[in-house]
Design a protein around this motif. Structure first.
Motif, PDB file in Angstrom:
ATOM      1  N   VAL A  37       8.481   0.720  -7.772  1.00  0.00           N
ATOM      2  CA  VAL A  37       8.010   1.387  -6.062  1.00  0.00           C
ATOM      3  C   VAL A  37       8.997   1.977  -5.163  1.00  0.00           C
ATOM      4  N   GLY A  38       8.577   3.338  -4.634  1.00  0.00           N
ATOM      5  CA  GLY A  38       9.801   3.488  -3.817  1.00  0.00           C
ATOM      6  C   GLY A  38       8.947   3.766  -2.457  1.00  0.00           C
ATOM      7  N   THR A  39       9.199   4.668  -2.230  1.00  0.00           N
ATOM      8  CA  THR A  39       8.792   5.169  -0.498  1.00  0.00           C
ATOM      9  C   THR A  39       7.048   5.061  -0.330  1.00  0.00           C
ATOM     10  N   GLY A  40       6.675   5.259  -1.610  1.00  0.00           N
ATOM     11  CA  GLY A  40       4.975   5.050  -1.464  1.00  0.00           C
ATOM     12  C   GLY A  40       4.756   6.819  -1.403  1.00  0.00           C
ATOM     13  N   HIS A  41       4.741   7.394  -1.924  1.00  0.00           N
ATOM     14  CA  HIS A  41       4.447   8.816  -1.218  1.00  0.00           C
ATOM     15  C   HIS A  41       3.522   9.737  -1.619  1.00  0.00           C
ATOM     16  N   SER A  42       3.131   8.508  -3.239  1.00  0.00           N
ATOM     17  CA  SER A  42       2.081   9.240  -4.146  1.00  0.00           C
ATOM     18  C   SER A  42       0.210   8.469  -3.385  1.00  0.00           C
ATOM     19  N   ARG A  81       0.835  -0.723   0.069  1.00  0.00           N
ATOM     20  CA  ARG A  81      -0.122  -0.799   0.414  1.00  0.00           C
ATOM     21  C   ARG A  81       1.220   1.426  -0.048  1.00  0.00           C
ATOM     22  N   ASN A  82       0.173   2.526  -0.462  1.00  0.00           N
ATOM     23  CA  ASN A  82       1.366   3.329  -0.289  1.00  0.00           C
ATOM     24  C   ASN A  82       1.097   4.409   1.081  1.00  0.00           C
ATOM     25  N   TRP A  83       2.380   5.462   1.306  1.00  0.00           N
ATOM     26  CA  TRP A  83       2.488   5.775   2.531  1.00  0.00           C
ATOM     27  C   TRP A  83       1.462   5.908   3.206  1.00  0.00           C
ATOM     28  N   ALA A  84       0.590   7.035   2.619  1.00  0.00           N
ATOM     29  CA  ALA A  84      -0.733   7.207   3.417  1.00  0.00           C
ATOM     30  C   ALA A  84      -1.970   5.959   3.798  1.00  0.00           C
ATOM     31  N   GLY A  85      -1.845   4.832   3.302  1.00  0.00           N
ATOM     32  CA  GLY A  85      -2.924   4.125   3.082  1.00  0.00           C
ATOM     33  C   GLY A  85      -4.328   4.118   2.717  1.00  0.00           C
ATOM     34  N   ASN A  86      -4.591   5.115   1.649  1.00  0.00           N
ATOM     35  CA  ASN A  86      -5.505   5.138   1.152  1.00  0.00           C
ATOM     36  C   ASN A  86      -5.514   4.735  -0.377  1.00  0.00           C
ATOM     37  N   VAL A  87      -4.658   3.668  -0.842  1.00  0.00           N
ATOM     38  CA  VAL A  87      -3.974   2.915  -2.226  1.00  0.00           C
ATOM     39  C   VAL A  87      -3.483   1.512  -2.032  1.00  0.00           C
TER      40      VAL A  87
END
Length: 426
Positions: free
Chosen positions: A55-60, A20-26
């Motif tokens: 994928v890197g740190t998922g900050h998108s 998942r991404n950093w924010a958890g919305n994806v």
């Protein structure tokens, strides 16, 4: 601005590739997840896949990096860093975080000219989306790129630099041209900064505030005609702002951009001198920025239109405020990178950190975009936005050139995603 920099230990998969991404919305839709340990392994993987993304740190905060095929983390590749003092460049692995790179450079007596508010983000991911810091003469992070190495759709290794054809189109490449493996960045001699926070800036003094220091961020909540905080990051050898600076008052204690969040997560304030990498970001590398969840949107506008654009947003302030954690205003210098949000124009960046409620936030995003439409807004490629593709394309003089480059380097849409397909249809 309020999520930890990595998933909790219980959510961290055994292969080390985030789901998942950093924010958890994806939550990523990939069929397979990979973490190659050699370049040959990566090249075989890319050549053999029909759909693949890095994928890197998922900050998108959107699905720019999502794929239904293979998702690959580059964190397992050799982490070597090569500093070239004669050329004043440093070559780094794509997965390296800016905070780790900055620490290394400072120890060697060098610096990057700019950093983003979070040092936790990966170099390749930030560059690919045109992510930025702040400052009237500072370009975004991608403008420091002097060279790129990437694995193309057929598994070949391509190296380009500023002398290469289409280089300006490849730097902010949205991950759509290949898997970037290494980047060469310009460096400068290390330097020290002091950070001062000032309170209650009059709106009419905003332009003067932006020009007053090396890097300036202004925070507002859209509940007051005055701007709540100004974070001034100035050269350490410059005099401190006077007591009555632009009609503001000095903060008497360290602050966090989001009211009520712990200031110890933030970089040192109150004028305490320190190295560039411990003042340019808002947050400290060794700490999670704070806690909770969020969504983010960001729009880049011509700086000359700042007063008119903010006045236009006043008309929907009653919609913005209830779903907003904080809004940050920054300036970014113009550049020549084809898909940079600052291409060809000095910019005002209007950054919204929303609550983590898409149903409540998305109608407000639409209202914000309607208000900003007369000012040719360019969205941050990795944030939440809904601007029509033709409206976005109209703001970029080299949009058609990038589309042609995309089709040439990735003829079978191996690196394409649903979001890319909307803005760059094949």
């Amino acid at each position: 601005m309020t999520r930890p920099d990595a998933p909790a230990a219980a959510e961290r998969p055994a292969d080390g590739v985030p789901r998942r991404n950093w924010a958890g919305n994806v939550h990523y839709a990939a069929r397979r997840f990979h973490r190659p340990e050699t370049m040959d392994e990566l090249r075989r993987l890319v050549a053999g896949s029909d759909r693949i993304r890095a994928v890197g740190t998922g900050h998108s905060f959107n699905r720019l990096g999502d794929t239904g095929g293979d998702l690959v983390s580059l964190a397992g590749l050799p982490p070597s860093v090569r500093l070239d003092p004669q050329r004043r460049t440093v070559t780094v692995p794509a997965a390296m975080r800016y905070g780790d790179l900055a620490t290394f450079l400072h120890e060697q007596g060098y610096a990057l000219a700019n950093l983003a508010s979070l040092p936790h983000i990966s170099v390749a991911g930030a560059v690919a989306t045109g992510t930025h810091g702040s400052g009237p003469t500072n370009g975004n992070l991608a403008t420091a790129v002097a060279g790129l190495e990437l694995v193309t759709a057929d598994g070949d290794l391509l190296t380009v630099d500023r002398a290469s054809d289409s280089f300006a189109g490849m730097v902010v490449g949205l991950g759509a041209l290949g898997v970037v493996t290494r980047l060469t960045l310009d460096v400068v001699p290390t330097f020290d900064l002091r950070q001062y926070v000032r309170l209650d800036l009059p709106r009419e003094a905003l332009d003067a505030a932006f020009d007053s220091a090396y890097s300036v961020s202004v925070f507002t909540d859209w509940r007051s005609p005055r701007l709540r905080e100004v974070w001034r990051k100035q050269r350490a050898d410059q005099p401190p702002p006077p007591a009555d600076w632009l009609g503001t008052t000095a903060a008497d204690r360290p602050r966090h951009p989001v009211p009520g969040m712990p200031a110890e997560n933030c970089t040192a304030q109150l004028g305490e001198p320190g190295p560039w990498h411990e003042r340019l970001p808002h947050f400290r590398l060794g700490f999670t920025p704070s806690s909770g969840e969020e969504l983010q949107s960001e729009y880049h506008l011509p700086r000359a239109a700042a007063a008119e654009a903010l006045a236009a947003l006043d008309g929907v302030a009653h919609l913005i405020a209830p779903v907003l954690q904080v809004c940050e205003l920054r300036t970014v210098a113009a550049d020549d990178l084809w898909l940079s949000p600052n291409q060809g124009r000095d910019s005002l960046a209007v950054h919204f950190t929303w609550i983590a409620d898409a149903a409540a936030v998305l109608p407000v995003v639409a209202a914000v975009e309607e208000r900003l439409a007369p000012f040719a807004p360019r969205p941050h490629w990795g944030k939440v936005f809904g601007l029509a593709p033709d409206a976005v394309a109209a703001t970029y003089p080299r949009y058609a050139d990038f589309t042609a480059l995309l089709r040439r380097l990735d003829p079978h849409a191996k690196f394409h995603t649903d979001l890319l397909a909307r803005y760059f249809p094949r």
